[in-house]
Motif scaffolding. Sequence first.
Motif, short mmCIF file in Angstrom:
data_model
loop_
_atom_site.label_atom_id
_atom_site.label_comp_id
_atom_site.label_asym_id
_atom_site.label_seq_id
_atom_site.Cartn_x
_atom_site.Cartn_y
_atom_site.Cartn_z
N PHE A 16 0.98 -1.14 -0.11
CA PHE A 16 -0.15 -0.14 -0.13
C PHE A 16 0.72 1.28 0.04
N ALA A 17 0.55 2.32 -0.89
CA ALA A 17 1.20 3.47 -1.05
C ALA A 17 1.10 4.39 0.34
N PRO A 55 -4.80 2.34 2.10
CA PRO A 55 -5.50 1.90 3.38
C PRO A 55 -4.41 1.77 4.48
N GLU A 56 -4.96 2.02 5.76
CA GLU A 56 -4.32 1.71 6.95
C GLU A 56 -4.54 0.39 7.49
N SER A 87 -7.54 -6.87 5.75
CA SER A 87 -8.06 -8.29 6.13
C SER A 87 -8.12 -7.86 7.55
N GLY A 88 -8.46 -7.06 8.17
CA GLY A 88 -8.59 -6.78 9.65
C GLY A 88 -7.31 -6.54 10.50
N LEU A 89 -6.28 -6.28 9.78
CA LEU A 89 -4.90 -6.13 10.26
C LEU A 89 -4.33 -4.71 10.07
N PRO A 90 -3.66 -4.05 10.92
CA PRO A 90 -2.87 -2.93 10.46
C PRO A 90 -1.66 -3.25 9.45
N SER A 143 -14.38 -0.98 -4.65
CA SER A 143 -13.63 0.25 -3.94
C SER A 143 -12.19 0.24 -4.42
N THR A 144 -11.23 1.28 -4.24
CA THR A 144 -10.02 1.28 -4.67
C THR A 144 -9.05 1.29 -3.66
#
Length: 205
Positions: A147-148, A152-153, A156-159, A192-193
């Motif tokens: 992820f850039a 997203p932060e 799959s429910g994980l940071p 979603s993107t």
Amino acid sequence: MSDRTTHWQNVYATKGEAEVSWYQDNPAISLEMIRAARPDRGAAIIDIGGGASHLVDALLHDGYRDIAVLDLSANALDAAKKRIGTVASMVDWIIADATTWRPGKTYDVWHDRAAFHFLTNPCDRAAYVERLRSALAPDGHVIIATFAPDGPEKCSGLPVQRHDSASLAKELGADFKLVETRSETHQTPWGSTQAFQFSRFRRQK
């Protein structure tokens, strides 16, 4: 099982391959960047965290003959094996955690789309890079997609730990030279993107 293994086993036990956000029917950028590294058809290529990705299908179609796919989840690898059928025997399927794995050979191309960004602990990232260094041939190529910084932060429910090419270069060290970086706006199966970045580095001899 580690907590990471349990999590990903459960994901692939409960969801089909096209029901996860990172699903791609056509891994075009990954394939283009591997081709840009100009490996010959006998070059050793490993896909880290490959899971049920369609990259292995594309590499086999391109004629590559020494392919490995590593993932924590046996369920994910089983889904890929079932999908590609009898040619699955041509692939080295490795059930392992990339932070603790002991590579048994060296590879010319190391590819990772959406695995490294789950390593939020600096110790885990250092362990991953240690394995990468022991597994990658001199002059080999590393392709890491995460992820850039504006992505997203969580996934799959994980940071996750978001990256750009500069932060990846810092993780890998001075003997890895950035060759190219690309941006991708990935569209999930539900529309979603997600902002991804792909960076390719070459190991200096």
